[in-house]
Enzyme design. Structure first.
Site, PDB file in Angstrom:
ATOM      1  N   MET A   1      16.530  72.957  89.700  1.00 20.04           N
ATOM      2  CA  MET A   1      16.172  71.789  88.907  1.00 20.04           C
ATOM      3  C   MET A   1      16.270  72.106  87.426  1.00 20.04           C
ATOM      4  O   MET A   1      15.994  73.223  87.014  1.00 20.04           O
ATOM      5  CB  MET A   1      14.739  71.367  89.235  1.00 20.04           C
ATOM      6  N   ASN A 177      12.909  79.542  92.352  1.00 24.23           N
ATOM      7  CA  ASN A 177      13.727  80.561  91.701  1.00 24.23           C
ATOM      8  C   ASN A 177      15.199  80.169  91.793  1.00 24.23           C
ATOM      9  O   ASN A 177      15.695  79.831  92.865  1.00 24.23           O
ATOM     10  CB  ASN A 177      13.511  81.920  92.375  1.00 24.23           C
ATOM     11  N   GLU A 178      15.911  80.209  90.658  1.00 29.31           N
ATOM     12  CA  GLU A 178      17.331  79.851  90.648  1.00 29.31           C
ATOM     13  C   GLU A 178      18.158  80.879  89.875  1.00 29.31           C
ATOM     14  O   GLU A 178      19.247  80.566  89.399  1.00 29.31           O
ATOM     15  CB  GLU A 178      17.516  78.451  90.048  1.00 29.31           C
ATOM     16  N   ASN A 179      17.651  82.126  89.771  1.00 29.16           N
ATOM     17  CA  ASN A 179      18.329  83.115  88.927  1.00 29.16           C
ATOM     18  C   ASN A 179      19.260  84.050  89.693  1.00 29.16           C
ATOM     19  O   ASN A 179      19.782  85.023  89.134  1.00 29.16           O
ATOM     20  CB  ASN A 179      17.293  83.932  88.146  1.00 29.16           C
TER      21      ASN A 179
END
Length: 337
Positions: A1, A177-179
């Site tokens: 997001m 988490n999107e890393n």
């Protein structure tokens, strides 16, 4: 997001509300239901002061994720947060010891009111630009304790550091988490569960928000199996977007992943994550088109279906069609029809 993805959207507020405030009825949250609607709040351009309570009072909303706690280990080792206009400045103690934290006490009465209604309020961890990596199991365990002390029922930190003040206790945490670094996240999810055992006065929840391509690069399956809710982002991923030919196959694979890998009959509830307005990115489906898509998915894979997640709630309220129905109306309607 990501809040940045929607900077060019134009949203029109409804002239009148189409929802009956939930506070007028006896509302009972059911975690195992298949018609729950979860929304994010705080980090989209549509966010307005007071929206949190308005969302909670809407009969079409069940869970609210406060977005975001975006840095795990910021200044002085404490998190950095921003949950929208309800956060402003810092307390003297925060300025001295944890300058990444904010004074979000304006949100405190709204959160308390949401919980009194029966709606669940979670703190979302990460987002598109989050700094959310762990360097060790010990650090993951430590961070779970920090969250519990700052937002949960723990008392291991000075109460003046708590962003929502000393008396507000949220209902859990959302892992977004999107890393692309999933290291030690299973340890972290397990550590959160362990912290929850310190307060048996109410139920605490964990959610996870993976991208729809499998397997997710940022949240390992083991961590998702610790979750109560998994809202897969079926948007901004062309191969499995909600409006793509690959959606049903992707949804089926996720349903299988969460049920076959689980060692408990209480496997996580699978939610379909959807953009609530065109500016949220690719994969947007107009509200009147949701029911056909959701019904098709539910017809084949019902066992662990939980509902819909929307990015985000404020934009959904303002995304109104020619019949003066907003996107929340269509989201809930697609689940109960």
């Amino acid at each position: 997001m990501s809040s940045a993805s929607a900077s060019n959207v134009s949203l029109v507020p409804a002239a009148t509300s189409t929802a009956t405030p939930a506070s007028r009825h006896k509302y009972i949250f059911q975690a195992n239901a298949s018609d729950n609607v979860a929304v994010y709040y705080g980090s989209s351009p549509a966010t307005r002061t007071g929206d949190l309570l308005v969302l909670c009072e809407n009969q079409n909303v069940d869970i609210i994720n406060l977005a975001f706690l975006m840095t795990f280990f910021g200044p002085s080792g404490y998190p950095s947060i921003y949950f929208g206009p309800g956060c402003a400045g810092s307390t003297p103690m925060q300025e001295m010891y944890a300058p990444g934290l904010s004074n979000c006490s304006t949100l405190a009465p709204e959160i308390a009111a949401c919980q009194k209604i029966g709606k669940k309020v979670l703190v979302s961890l990460g987002g598109y630009s989050g700094n959310t990596s762990f360097s060790s199991d010990d650090q993951a365990n430590q961070f779970a304790a920090t969250l519990w002390n700052l937002f949960g029922a723990g008392n291991g930190e000075n109460p003046e550091l708590r962003p929502f003040g000393p008396h507000v206790v949220v209902d859990g945490f959302d892992i977004d988490n999107e890393n692309h670094d999933s290291t030690f996240y299973q340890t972290f999810a397990t550590a959160l569960r362990t912290q929850y055992l310190n307060d048996l006065s109410k139920t605490y929840y964990i959610s996870a928000a993976p991208q729809c391509p499998r397997l997710d690069a940022s949240i390992p399956l083991g961590a998702m199996l610790e979750a109560d809710f998994v809202w897969v982002q079926f948007y901004n991923n062309p191969s499995c977007n909600l409006d793509s030919v690959g959606f049903i196959d992707s949804f089926a694979a996720w349903a299988s992943d969460l049920t076959s890998a689980s060692t408990s009959p209480g496997f996580p509830k699978l939610f379909i994550g959807a953009p609530a307005w065109p500016g949220a990115g690719s994969g947007y489906v107009v509200g009147s088109g949701l029911e056909t898509i959701i019904s098709g998915a539910r017809a084949q894979y019902r066992s662990n279906f939980g509902g819909i997640m929307l990015w985000d709630g404020s934009a959904a309220m303002m995304n109104v069609d020619e019949y003066q129905d907003n996107y929340l109306v269509y989201a809930k309607g697609s689940l109960v029809n």
